[in-house]
Design a protein around this motif. Structure first.
Motif, PDB file in Angstrom:
ATOM      1  N   GLU A 190       0.876  -1.253  -0.010  1.00  0.00           N
ATOM      2  CA  GLU A 190      -0.001  -0.151   0.047  1.00  0.00           C
ATOM      3  C   GLU A 190       0.774   1.140   0.055  1.00  0.00           C
ATOM      4  OE1 GLU A 190      -3.404  -2.285   2.290  1.00  0.00           O
ATOM      5  OE2 GLU A 190      -2.136  -1.129   3.504  1.00  0.00           O
ATOM      6  N   SER A 195     -14.273  -6.745   5.098  1.00  0.00           N
ATOM      7  CA  SER A 195     -14.549  -5.685   6.113  1.00  0.00           C
ATOM      8  C   SER A 195     -13.208  -5.198   6.399  1.00  0.00           C
ATOM      9  CB  SER A 195     -15.274  -5.614   7.310  1.00  0.00           C
ATOM     10  OG  SER A 195     -15.364  -4.813   7.936  1.00  0.00           O
ATOM     11  N   ARG A 251     -11.664  -3.423   3.404  1.00  0.00           N
ATOM     12  CA  ARG A 251     -12.290  -2.003   3.166  1.00  0.00           C
ATOM     13  C   ARG A 251     -11.487  -0.908   4.238  1.00  0.00           C
ATOM     14  NH1 ARG A 251     -17.101   1.084   1.507  1.00  0.00           N
ATOM     15  NH2 ARG A 251     -16.294   3.194   2.370  1.00  0.00           N
ATOM     16  N   GLY A 252     -11.541  -1.644   5.275  1.00  0.00           N
ATOM     17  CA  GLY A 252     -10.770  -0.630   6.283  1.00  0.00           C
ATOM     18  C   GLY A 252      -9.013  -0.438   5.894  1.00  0.00           C
ATOM     19  N   ARG A 253      -8.460  -1.175   5.269  1.00  0.00           N
ATOM     20  CA  ARG A 253      -7.267  -1.020   4.575  1.00  0.00           C
ATOM     21  C   ARG A 253      -7.217   0.048   3.657  1.00  0.00           C
ATOM     22  NH1 ARG A 253      -3.551  -4.033   7.108  1.00  0.00           N
ATOM     23  NH2 ARG A 253      -1.936  -2.919   5.773  1.00  0.00           N
ATOM     24  N   VAL A 254      -8.098  -0.199   2.550  1.00  0.00           N
ATOM     25  CA  VAL A 254      -8.271   0.785   1.561  1.00  0.00           C
ATOM     26  C   VAL A 254      -8.667   2.154   1.922  1.00  0.00           C
ATOM     27  CG1 VAL A 254      -9.515   1.253  -0.540  1.00  0.00           C
ATOM     28  CG2 VAL A 254      -8.751  -1.003  -0.073  1.00  0.00           C
ATOM     29  N   ASP A 255      -9.610   2.257   3.118  1.00  0.00           N
ATOM     30  CA  ASP A 255     -10.157   3.527   3.654  1.00  0.00           C
ATOM     31  C   ASP A 255      -8.724   4.184   4.206  1.00  0.00           C
ATOM     32  OD1 ASP A 255     -12.411   3.112   2.822  1.00  0.00           O
ATOM     33  OD2 ASP A 255     -13.331   2.802   4.867  1.00  0.00           O
ATOM     34  N   ALA A 256      -7.753   3.489   4.778  1.00  0.00           N
ATOM     35  CA  ALA A 256      -6.490   4.282   5.502  1.00  0.00           C
ATOM     36  C   ALA A 256      -5.589   4.548   4.610  1.00  0.00           C
ATOM     37  CB  ALA A 256      -6.091   3.233   6.574  1.00  0.00           C
ATOM     38  N   TRP A 262      -6.137   5.475   1.325  1.00  0.00           N
ATOM     39  CA  TRP A 262      -6.926   6.554   0.674  1.00  0.00           C
ATOM     40  C   TRP A 262      -6.691   7.969   1.596  1.00  0.00           C
ATOM     41  CZ3 TRP A 262      -9.103   7.606  -3.929  1.00  0.00           C
ATOM     42  CH2 TRP A 262      -9.720   8.769  -4.104  1.00  0.00           C
ATOM     43  N   SER A 263      -6.982   7.507   3.002  1.00  0.00           N
ATOM     44  CA  SER A 263      -6.865   8.739   3.795  1.00  0.00           C
ATOM     45  C   SER A 263      -5.472   9.222   3.801  1.00  0.00           C
ATOM     46  CB  SER A 263      -7.273   8.494   5.260  1.00  0.00           C
ATOM     47  OG  SER A 263      -8.693   8.204   5.306  1.00  0.00           O
ATOM     48  N   TRP A 277      -3.972   6.171  -4.415  1.00  0.00           N
ATOM     49  CA  TRP A 277      -4.946   5.077  -4.852  1.00  0.00           C
ATOM     50  C   TRP A 277      -4.781   4.885  -6.266  1.00  0.00           C
ATOM     51  CZ3 TRP A 277      -7.949   1.492  -3.633  1.00  0.00           C
ATOM     52  CH2 TRP A 277      -8.868   0.900  -4.546  1.00  0.00           C
TER      53      TRP A 277
END
Length: 104
Positions: free
Chosen positions: A21, A67, A70-75, A77-78, A85
């Protein structure tokens, strides 16, 4: 493999994701490709044996893993925004969209 905190399940350490990431994969490594294959297998098991205990367990694990991802992708992106991304999705992520679509 063992279901970890937050729904993580895999044959390799979760730390491999952080490197990927961050745009620094340790060689030709594609953990999200592996995750999409794992999700696809869990979903297929559920579809083949929907009324069994193992079918229910496969769905539970697949939902928890989704889930977690999703948390990894959200982090990610943040931390890195759209530019990070776009760099990330140019890597080999396999059929993650298909697996998540099938799960929905």
């Amino acid at each position: 493999a063992k279901l970890g905190a937050g729904g993580y399940v895999s044959a390799f350490p979760e730390a491999e994701f952080a490197l990927t990431e961050a745009g620094k994969p340790p060689g030709p490594w594609v953990p999200y490709y592996v995750m999409h294959k794992l999700l696809a297998g869990l979903i297929a098991h559920r579809q083949l044996w929907p009324s069994t205990t193992s079918g229910a367990a496969a769905l539970t694990v697949a939902l928890q893993l989704a889930s977690h991802l999703r948390g990894r992708v959200d982090a990610m992106w943040s931390a890195g925004g759209r530019e990070r991304w776009e760099d990330f999705i140019n890597q080999e992520v396999g059929g993650m969209s298909e697996a998540l679509g099938d799960l929905s």
